[in-house]
Motif scaffolding. Structure first.
Motif, PDB file in Angstrom:
ATOM      1  N   ALA A 235      58.955 -16.010  16.674  1.00  0.00           N
ATOM      2  CA  ALA A 235      58.378 -16.404  15.388  1.00  0.00           C
ATOM      3  C   ALA A 235      57.104 -17.218  15.552  1.00  0.00           C
ATOM      4  O   ALA A 235      56.389 -17.459  14.571  1.00  0.00           O
ATOM      5  N   ASP A 236      56.815 -17.673  16.758  1.00  0.00           N
ATOM      6  CA  ASP A 236      55.618 -18.472  17.021  1.00  0.00           C
ATOM      7  C   ASP A 236      54.438 -17.539  17.282  1.00  0.00           C
ATOM      8  O   ASP A 236      54.423 -16.818  18.272  1.00  0.00           O
ATOM      9  N   PRO A 295      65.797 -22.970   5.977  1.00  0.00           N
ATOM     10  CA  PRO A 295      64.543 -22.399   6.484  1.00  0.00           C
ATOM     11  C   PRO A 295      63.756 -23.463   7.244  1.00  0.00           C
ATOM     12  O   PRO A 295      63.769 -24.640   6.876  1.00  0.00           O
ATOM     13  N   TYR A 296      63.063 -23.049   8.275  1.00  0.00           N
ATOM     14  CA  TYR A 296      62.418 -24.013   9.160  1.00  0.00           C
ATOM     15  C   TYR A 296      61.023 -23.527   9.524  1.00  0.00           C
ATOM     16  O   TYR A 296      60.837 -22.362   9.893  1.00  0.00           O
ATOM     17  N   ASP A 297      60.038 -24.442   9.436  1.00  0.00           N
ATOM     18  CA  ASP A 297      58.672 -24.064   9.814  1.00  0.00           C
ATOM     19  C   ASP A 297      58.053 -25.086  10.755  1.00  0.00           C
ATOM     20  O   ASP A 297      56.840 -25.168  10.890  1.00  0.00           O
ATOM     21  N   GLY A 298      58.883 -25.869  11.426  1.00  0.00           N
ATOM     22  CA  GLY A 298      58.377 -26.866  12.366  1.00  0.00           C
ATOM     23  C   GLY A 298      58.219 -26.311  13.761  1.00  0.00           C
ATOM     24  O   GLY A 298      58.327 -25.104  13.996  1.00  0.00           O
ATOM     25  N   PRO A 299      57.972 -27.193  14.736  1.00  0.00           N
ATOM     26  CA  PRO A 299      57.839 -26.776  16.134  1.00  0.00           C
ATOM     27  C   PRO A 299      59.112 -26.108  16.640  1.00  0.00           C
ATOM     28  O   PRO A 299      60.224 -26.544  16.328  1.00  0.00           O
ATOM     29  N   ILE A 300      58.951 -25.063  17.421  1.00  0.00           N
ATOM     30  CA  ILE A 300      60.101 -24.321  17.941  1.00  0.00           C
ATOM     31  C   ILE A 300      60.825 -25.117  19.022  1.00  0.00           C
ATOM     32  O   ILE A 300      62.056 -25.124  19.086  1.00  0.00           O
ATOM     33  N   ASP A 552      61.078 -33.894  10.081  1.00  0.00           N
ATOM     34  CA  ASP A 552      62.155 -33.454   9.199  1.00  0.00           C
ATOM     35  C   ASP A 552      61.608 -32.378   8.277  1.00  0.00           C
ATOM     36  O   ASP A 552      61.530 -32.542   7.075  1.00  0.00           O
ATOM     37  N   ARG A 553      61.181 -31.284   8.854  1.00  0.00           N
ATOM     38  CA  ARG A 553      60.544 -30.227   8.091  1.00  0.00           C
ATOM     39  C   ARG A 553      61.515 -29.092   7.880  1.00  0.00           C
ATOM     40  O   ARG A 553      62.209 -28.670   8.783  1.00  0.00           O
TER      41      ARG A 553
END
Length: 554
Positions: A235-236, A295-300, A552-553
């Motif tokens: 996903a990155d 759902p998550y959009d922070g650092p992997i 905390d994204r």
């Protein structure tokens, strides 16, 4: 003759540089390790490279359950549940030392007739799809029987309970066992080795450029086909193998670690919340509480549990149990990212847990989605796809997978493992509890580990009130690919989120033991301890315990 860890790694790097492999797998999670074992079981020359450590990502951050997935019944995903339950039965045979069947309580809360009828039908279907094979048919409990099993359960609107069975595992050690089984059969496994790009000739992938993360050199590894098993890293957009036809939707699952004595219950529990379930999973000395699905959009890399997720899990427990569980009761946390195949609406609750294997136009094989329980099927499908078109002598029909009945390293039937634990306790003066957990980690290899402990004088406890022995650190370096304190404390021994000090009290001793195997001087050992504690205190801490979260994204 035993080969020193770094010398064996040097030889493996030479093999990557000088040999032509049938398959090169990028990614050391459970799917990558499974694909490596599947390929090796077919007689293929196979290698795996992993940028950090085996199971460093999602595969060491699960709810530690091998299960069919009760919530998928509501989505009418009967095929997925049936497949997962079949694999659950198989995994229990393949690795009895790492996986055990456990009873779980499903409280019935609500209007008496509709509640019992609805969930009774679901449990019956779960049994018919395969759950009964291992734990037997589910059974009903009266209100009184439910309270007897779980004394803290709230009785308002309680209509009794259902007891069913699923399996509990050590996910990181299971993935490691798969990799080690392949390695023992001749596969090459190199950690701290990052694939930085593909090699192509005539528009077709013929290998990968691999950077040695310890020495810094670049290696060109040639292979007839390359498998991208990087999971959520796909996903990155900046990842070296990013792209392709499958869109991955990361979903963060957070977990809490709570001392067993804090929640009075003789049984694990499944708590129904909107759209999913929260598990109270029995773990030696602790409860594992999880998981969220956000759902998550922070650092992997190295995700952490968010404050809102921690509160969500606490609230789920407190709604059903009269325990007033709070952040002060949490020993540690951990979080993982599921590599879900994105649906059209972007919802992680409905995103597919089924897997997808794709051959890209340049020949790169990608495997995506799925769940830990079905890793073996995913791996088999991946190698099947890779073999298509490579000639009759290398086709799936001529070289079928042999992993369905291939036991993992250390495996033996439970009675044999119990006898081994008793023998070790008597021979070495270990308590029954220590001997049992020792065998559960190492299986039949526990005899060799204990012998090493006697020879080195390390057959003594590593941490107070825990069952781990010092020799396990030395063994991890020599036989389990461990190259850092994080490798040992987070994944080989699982202590980092079970100790409130994040293992600060034992880290210097672990560095001393590990450093003796890896050639670390005193300064290097001190640096390694500092680096480990800085990472561990951030990654596994309790939100709010020592300040606000830095990430905390959702």
């Amino acid at each position: 003759m035993t080969v020193a860890p770094l010398e064996r790694r040097r030889r493996d790097l030479e093999a990557l540089a000088n040999e032509q492999f049938d398959v090169l797998i990028v990614g050391g999670g459970i799917v990558g390790c499974g694909a490596l074992l599947d390929a090796t079981s077919r007689g293929l020359r196979a290698a795996l490279v992993e940028r950090e450590d085996i199971a460093v990502g999602t595969s060491s951050r699960s709810s530690r359950l091998i299960h069919g997935g009760l919530r998928y019944l509501e989505q009418l995903r009967f095929g997925l549940v049936r497949e997962a339950l079949a694999e659950r039965a198989r995994i229990l045979r393949l690795a009895p030392h790492l996986v055990r069947i456990e009873p779980l309580l499903f409280p019935l809360i609500g209007r008496p007739v509709t509640t019992r009828a609805f969930y009774e039908a679901g449990m019956t279907l779960y049994d018919l799809l395969g759950a009964r094979r291992d734990g037997g048919w589910h059974r009903h409990l009266s209100v009184a029987e439910t309270v007897e099993m779980s004394p803290a359960i709230r009785t308002t609107n309680l209509r009794g309970g259902l007891v069913f069975h699923d399996a509990v595992e050590d996910d990181a050690r299971y993935a490691l066992a798969v990799a080690r089984t392949a390695r023992e059969a001749g596969a090459i496994v190199v950690t701290r080795a990052m694939a930085e790009g593909l090699m192509e000739e005539g528009g077709r992938v013929v290998g990968a450029r691999v950077r040695d993360g310890l020495g810094g050199s670049m290696i060109e590894t040639r292979a007839r086909f390359v498998v991208d098993a990087t999971g959520v890293w796909a996903a990155d957009p900046d990842a070296p193998l990013a792209g392709g036809s499958t869109r991955i939707l990361p979903s963060r699952g957070a977990h809490l670690v709570v001392r067993r004595s804090r929640i009075p219950s003789s049984i694990g529990m499944t708590i129904r919340v909107p759209g999913k379930v929260v598990f109270l999973v029995p773990w030696p000395g602790h409860w594992l509480i999880g998981t969220t699905d956000a759902p998550y959009d922070g650092p992997i890399d190295r995700p952490i549990a968010g404050a809102a997720e921690v509160d969500e899990l606490l609230a789920a427990v407190n709604r059903v149990l009269d325990v007033d569980l709070g952040r002060k009761d949490i020993v540690g946390t951990y979080a993982g990212l599921r590599p879900l195949i994105a649906p059209s609406d972007g919802s992680t609750v409905t995103a597919s847990r089924e897997h997808r294997v794709v051959r890209e136009p340049n020949g790169l094989v990608r495997v995506s989605g799925g769940k830990f329980t079905t890793y073996r099927v995913m791996a088999q499908d991946t190698i099947d796809v890779a073999l298509v078109g490579l000639g009759r002598d290398k086709s799936p029909s001529s070289q079928p997978s042999r992993t369905a009945d291939l036991r993992l390293i250390g495996a033996a039937d439970r009675p044999e493992l119990d006898r081994l634990a008793g023998d070790l306790a008597a021979r070495h003066g270990l308590t029954a509890t220590v001997a049992r957990s020792f065998v559960d980690r190492h299986g039949t290899a526990a005899t060799e580990v204990a012998a090493l402990g006697v020879a080195t004088g390390q057959l003594r406890p590593l941490a107070t009130d825990h069952d781990h022995l010092e020799v396990e650190v030395t063994w991890a370096a020599r036989n389990e690919l461990a190259l850092s304190l994080d490798d040992v404390l987070a994944r080989r021994l699982r202590l980092v989120h079970e100790l409130e000090d994040r293992a600060a009290g034992i880290a210097p001793r672990v560095a001393e033991l590990l450093g003796a195997e890896l050639g670390w001087d005193a300064d290097r050992r001190s640096r390694e301890v500092e680096l480990f504690l800085a990472s561990a205190s951030r990654e596994f801490r309790v939100p709010g315990a020592t300040g606000a979260l830095t990430q905390d994204r959702h």
